[in-house]
Design a protein around this motif. Sequence first.
Motif, PDB file in Angstrom:
ATOM      1  N   VAL A 172       0.856  -1.190   0.000  1.00 14.18           N
ATOM      2  CA  VAL A 172       0.000   0.000   0.000  1.00 14.18           C
ATOM      3  C   VAL A 172       0.890   1.237   0.000  1.00 14.18           C
ATOM      4  O   VAL A 172       2.065   1.181   0.343  1.00 14.18           O
ATOM      5  N   ASN A 174       0.292   4.125   1.766  1.00 11.91           N
ATOM      6  CA  ASN A 174       0.324   4.830   3.049  1.00 11.91           C
ATOM      7  C   ASN A 174       0.099   3.814   4.177  1.00 11.91           C
ATOM      8  O   ASN A 174      -1.000   3.725   4.744  1.00 11.91           O
ATOM      9  N   PRO A 175       1.114   3.025   4.512  1.00 10.57           N
ATOM     10  CA  PRO A 175       0.920   1.905   5.441  1.00 10.57           C
ATOM     11  C   PRO A 175       0.502   2.316   6.843  1.00 10.57           C
ATOM     12  O   PRO A 175      -0.034   1.479   7.583  1.00 10.57           O
ATOM     13  N   SER A 177      -1.789   4.514   7.517  1.00 11.87           N
ATOM     14  CA  SER A 177      -3.133   5.086   7.455  1.00 11.87           C
ATOM     15  C   SER A 177      -4.194   4.001   7.333  1.00 11.87           C
ATOM     16  O   SER A 177      -3.913   2.864   6.939  1.00 11.87           O
ATOM     17  N   GLN A 178      -5.412   4.378   7.650  1.00 13.21           N
ATOM     18  CA  GLN A 178      -6.566   3.519   7.458  1.00 13.21           C
ATOM     19  C   GLN A 178      -7.502   4.166   6.448  1.00 13.21           C
ATOM     20  O   GLN A 178      -7.563   5.393   6.328  1.00 13.21           O
ATOM     21  N   ASP A 179      -8.249   3.342   5.710  1.00 24.23           N
ATOM     22  CA  ASP A 179      -9.181   3.866   4.714  1.00 24.23           C
ATOM     23  C   ASP A 179     -10.360   4.558   5.382  1.00 24.23           C
ATOM     24  O   ASP A 179     -10.951   4.037   6.336  1.00 24.23           O
ATOM     25  N   GLY A 222      -4.540   6.828  -2.199  1.00 24.61           N
ATOM     26  CA  GLY A 222      -5.033   7.200  -0.884  1.00 24.61           C
ATOM     27  C   GLY A 222      -4.996   8.680  -0.604  1.00 24.61           C
ATOM     28  O   GLY A 222      -4.966   9.098   0.562  1.00 24.61           O
ATOM     29  N   ARG A 232      -5.191   4.087   2.531  1.00 25.38           N
ATOM     30  CA  ARG A 232      -3.937   3.378   2.316  1.00 25.38           C
ATOM     31  C   ARG A 232      -3.413   3.523   0.895  1.00 25.38           C
ATOM     32  O   ARG A 232      -2.230   3.654   0.672  1.00 25.38           O
ATOM     33  N   TYR A 234      -3.769   1.729  -3.005  1.00 25.36           N
ATOM     34  CA  TYR A 234      -3.359   0.379  -3.396  1.00 25.36           C
ATOM     35  C   TYR A 234      -2.411   0.346  -4.579  1.00 25.36           C
ATOM     36  O   TYR A 234      -2.027  -0.718  -5.045  1.00 25.36           O
TER      37      TYR A 234
END
Length: 472
Positions: A172, A174-175, A177-179, A222, A232, A234
């Motif tokens: 990903v 932005n490892p 971060s969360q969606d 992201g 994140r 993809y």
Amino acid sequence: MKAMAIWTGTLLAVTLCCSCSNDIEMRYPPKYELPELPVVEGIHDGQKAPLYWSIYEYAYTLEQNGVSGSDMDFTEAQWDEVINWVATDLKPFGYDMVCTDGFLPMQAKDASGYMTHYGSMPLKDLAAKCKAKGVKLGIYDNPLWIHGPLDTPIEGTNRTFGQLLADDSTPVQNPQSQDQWFTWIVSTKEGAQEYIDGFFRHYKELGVSFIRMDFLSWYEDGRDRGSGIVGRGYGREAYARALAYIAQSAKKYGIFTSLVMPHLNNDAEVEARYGNMVRVVADTGNGGWYHTSAHDKGRSYTSWPNCMNQFDGFNYWAHITGRNKVILDGDFLRLNKYDTDAERQTAVTLQIMTGGPVAVADQPQTIGSNLQFYTNSELLALRQDGFVGQPLSNQLGQQSETWYGQMSDGSHVVALFNRSDAQATLSADFSQLGINGTWKVRDLWSHTDEGATNSLVATIPAHGCKVVRLTK
């Protein structure tokens, strides 16, 4: 297309994204190497931009008034009113579809796991209502979103929806971060292609012929320019593969695809290859002249949204469009939000001259006396013909306010736009546009013949336009 509090004054301070007003070249990051992707033949052949009604204004206004989540709804009676209005007052002029949007709850309530309800309205019932009135149904949804339970099996595989989610081995952008908002599938996972195919089969069986899929920039990396990091992301390969799978299934089931909020990296190479239509401008929001021309006029940016107003967006991306090519989308029109009739004429004329959709967001309660601007038969004849114009210049300057193109019968159409705040006299020598000789001139708004000439000169009110058809 949920409204986000991202287009604030801080946006104007984002200096790394802004280009000079004369710079037509997109200043993208270095080009990505893409894997070999499927070739989907003929997805643009014979396609014309749709004429339709959208729930956007209604839902956007609710949100602006503080209504959100399950409190948002559009009742069966409201759908009946709109469908009857579209069928009676708009369909005779070619507006043959109603479309949902974001905002309202999008729910999956059967074993398929795909969306079955928009707010309280079952989609199968909504489709039946449209069919009964001879109107098509368009749906706002994204084949990369999961609505149903994660243990839902994917037809034709031994996989479940949950197995399409990212895991520790998924690369990903932005490892940390969360969606936000959405549960995304990963297109490189086993079963993703079948999941996407099932999505389009589901809507085909409902009788849906148009899918508007949003927040694509959030999937690719992201990010968007106003919000910063929102998920994140993809990656380019997953994004390109997802659009390839979408194009394959959409072509298979005869569904028109509208791509919304894409970064358009590499000169829109993936979107232009795999989508029928692509958004090239920021959200409509409150609409009016601000959305059509004034918002960040003459400025361009390197990521979504590349341009903030319709004029600049259409001009900036005109080089990728044409007959049997990807269609440019300037988002919805709210004619009740313009200050003058001249602005209303310009707003509709611009959509038609660029080959873009005319998406009516006005409601029966807000349209007032403005229906006449959507229903100009002489102007709408260009859409029926598949006309797509081009600007005199690809730079975001005054020459971009002259648009022209040719009809399939050999006639030409020329439009002069006055984006300034004062009346102006504008002109175009037909030879500049590759139109040689003397032509008979027909004004498409006044519906009058103006004699024969080899040039066009017009005094145009502030924010107004002059559009003529030239015949021998």
